[in-house]
Design an enzyme around this catalytic site. Structure first.
Site, mmCIF file in Angstrom:
data_model
loop_
_atom_site.group_PDB
_atom_site.id
_atom_site.type_symbol
_atom_site.label_atom_id
_atom_site.label_comp_id
_atom_site.label_asym_id
_atom_site.label_seq_id
_atom_site.Cartn_x
_atom_site.Cartn_y
_atom_site.Cartn_z
ATOM 1 N N LYS A 1 5.150 -5.270 -11.821
ATOM 2 C CA LYS A 1 3.776 -4.915 -11.436
ATOM 3 C C LYS A 1 3.187 -3.927 -12.432
ATOM 4 O O LYS A 1 3.915 -3.055 -12.955
ATOM 5 C CB LYS A 1 3.804 -4.324 -10.016
ATOM 6 C CG LYS A 1 2.446 -4.108 -9.384
ATOM 7 C CD LYS A 1 2.596 -3.647 -7.925
ATOM 8 C CE LYS A 1 1.268 -3.409 -7.232
ATOM 9 N NZ LYS A 1 1.422 -2.996 -5.823
ATOM 10 N N SER B 1 -1.156 -5.675 -2.310
ATOM 11 C CA SER B 1 -1.735 -5.543 -3.627
ATOM 12 C C SER B 1 -0.891 -6.159 -4.746
ATOM 13 O O SER B 1 -1.420 -6.425 -5.826
ATOM 14 C CB SER B 1 -1.953 -4.067 -3.947
ATOM 15 O OG SER B 1 -0.718 -3.383 -4.005
ATOM 16 N N SER C 1 2.252 -3.908 0.629
ATOM 17 C CA SER C 1 1.905 -4.611 -0.616
ATOM 18 C C SER C 1 3.003 -5.450 -1.241
ATOM 19 O O SER C 1 2.730 -6.165 -2.210
ATOM 20 C CB SER C 1 1.406 -3.612 -1.647
ATOM 21 O OG SER C 1 0.065 -3.342 -1.399
HETATM 22 N N1 GLN Z 1 -3.122 -3.362 1.948
HETATM 23 C C1 GLN Z 1 -2.736 -1.995 1.999
HETATM 24 C C2 GLN Z 1 -3.824 -1.117 1.430
HETATM 25 O O1 GLN Z 1 -4.770 -1.647 0.897
HETATM 26 C C3 GLN Z 1 -1.416 -1.796 1.337
HETATM 27 C C4 GLN Z 1 -1.466 -1.366 -0.054
HETATM 28 C C5 GLN Z 1 -0.130 -1.137 -0.651
HETATM 29 O O2 GLN Z 1 0.897 -1.289 0.001
HETATM 30 N N2 GLN Z 1 -0.137 -0.694 -1.893
HETATM 31 O O3 GLN Z 1 -3.741 0.071 1.499
#
Ligand code: GLN
Length: 474
Positions: free
Chosen positions: A79, A154, A178
């Protein structure tokens, strides 16, 4: 020997390399052959590195000299918020579009030492904020199962890279889901480890008390291999937990027998019927495997989502203050320092990031600190406590990973509706307990769904044990 990347796992890659069925150069070449075309369609990678074959040659030497580890010579993706020295790392943000890492993250260094072949850096929601990978400054990533749909987020680029057979495995970061949510949307296994298990050194901080790095793989056995390779105490991360504490907790392990189901939250109106039906099938399968399924109560579970959406922006707003156009990344010069900050940040950050910075600074402001931030930290403690009590009765807790399957790109325009996608995943982050998503079935659109299992602190082995049985290998 023909290399079948569509059915390649960590285990088959490792065994093939060790047996001399193929070399790392051949394996890497097999992945690189169609990769530019695949990626042009999916936008999973922001960059495919041009030295993958060089890395594979080093790995082949390690294998030849008997220094191979479980990761040696296996092509993987990382990532874009995990630093690798001398490579770009942008967190899919315009403000860091020119940033080159000056040091290795601990996880990046471990990969290098282990002889992993890093073939590229993957797309993501900007600074890991989002659930669809539509918040990237570099275009959305497609779901390889249906390109009209989102891959989740994400870490959507990492999920898509593995699902399109563009890497054997990938690493992502999980702050509120995410890794697990995109794994579920793309039909993969995704793991959030115990908070403190994997070093955060060199991971761009989103919400420091929640962030962890973890794997995307095709099998649970592979997730265990990757997790074991990247976990470990790191003095460079103040929240990394010493080995002694980990071992003491691991020793308590017993063969898991009881799985708890928090019924009230599964009946939440936002959960689709097809998700509930698939979940019931999974429970039946677990019962057939000999597990006792027990209804449990986690009364504060429902408060996890609002609690998360106070703590996360609060921490993110202070973490992101470092991107000021002066120390890192793109600078938009103004007439004085303040205008430079405002122009650089105003232009460099996307809408979702700016929204969260505003939310975060609001909940931390003097007049509202007690009402929001302090209250949220109390509820967080309550949630962790309820989990602790539940794990005195059961060995694991099961829910669906997501309330819906993957939606169509552009369909989720209301940010609050998008936040609701994290219903099942954020409680594990708030408590700091490990959780895994395992492919379980499909929704009405034939998009994959996941079974979400949570276990007590340092009890990843329970997740792997149940998960491997669920996937049909002991
Ligand atoms: N969807 C969650 C958010 O937008 C999780 C994000 C993440 O785990 N980095 O905060």
């Amino acid at each position: 020997m023909k290399i079948d990347i569509n059915n390649m796992t960590m285990e088959t890659a490792r065994d093939g390399l060790r047996a001399g069925d193929f070399t790392s150069v051949e394996l890497t070449q097999a992945y690189l052959t169609d990769l530019p075309e695949k990626n042009a369609e999916m936008n999973a990678y922001l960059e495919i590195f041009d030295d993958a074959i060089e890395q594979a040659k080093i790995a082949d030497q390690m294998i030849a000299s008997g220094d191979a580890t479980d990761l040696t010579g296996i092509p993987m993706a990382i990532k874009d918020n995990i630093l690798i020295k001398d490579r770009k790392a942008s967190a899919a943000s315009k403000i860091l579009s020119n940033y080159v890492a000056t040091y290795d993250s601990t996880v990046g260094a471990k990969l290098r030492e282990a002889g992993a072949v890093i073939i590229g850096r993957t797309n993501m929601d900007e600074f890991a904020m989002g659930s669809s990978t539509e918040n990237s400054a570099f275009g959305r990533t497609m779901n390889p199962i249906d390109t009209q749909r989102v891959p989740g987020g994400s870490s959507g680029g990492s999920a898509a890279a593995v699902a399109m057979h563009g890497a054997v495995y990938a690493l992502g970061s999980d702050t509120g889901g995410s890794i697990r949510q995109p794994a579920s949307f793309c039909g993969l296994v995704g793991l959030y480890p115990t908070y403190g298990a994997v070093s955060r050194y060199g991971l761009m901080a989103m919400s420091s008390s929640l962030d962890q790095i973890g794997p995307f793989t095709k099998t649970v056995a592979d997730a265990e291999i990757v997790h074991d390779a990247i976990a470990g105490y790191d003095p460079m991360d103040a929240t990394s937990v010493p080995e002694k504490t980990r071992n003491e907790n691991e020793l308590k392990q017993i063969e898991p027998k009881k799985i708890g189901v928090p019924r009230a939250i599964i009946n939440h109106p936002g959960v689709l019927d097809s998700v509930r039906a698939d979940f019931e099938n999974s429970l039946k399968k677990l019962a057939d495997l000999g597990y006792e399924i027990i209804d449990i109560e986690l009364p504060s579970y429902e408060m996890a989502l609002p609690t998360y959406y106070i703590i996360m922006p609060a921490e993110a707003s202070s973490n992101l203050s470092r991107y000021d156009g002066t120390r890192f990344g793109v600078r938009q010069p103004g007439k004085d320092l303040l205008e430079t900050y405002m122009k650089s940040r105003g232009d460099g950050f996307g809408a979702e990031v700016r929204r969260r910075i505003m939310l975060g600074t609001y909940v931390l402001s003097a007049g509202y600190y007690d009402a929001y931030y302090n209250k949220a930290t109390s509820v967080r403690a309550l949630i962790a406590d309820e989990f602790k009590k539940a794990f005195e009765i059961v060995d694991a807790i099961a829910t669906p990973t997501t309330p819906t399957g993957a939606w169509k790109a552009g369909e989720m325009s209301d940010p609050i509706a998008m936040y609701a996608a994290d219903l099942f995943t954020v409680p594990a982050n708030l408590a700091g307990i490990p959780a895994i998503s395992i492919p379980s079935g499909a929704d009405n659109n034939n998009m994959p769904l996941g079974l979400h299992l949570m276990a007590s602190y340092w009890d990843e082995k329970t997740l792997f044990h149940i998960g491997k049985q669920f996937q049909g290998n002991k």
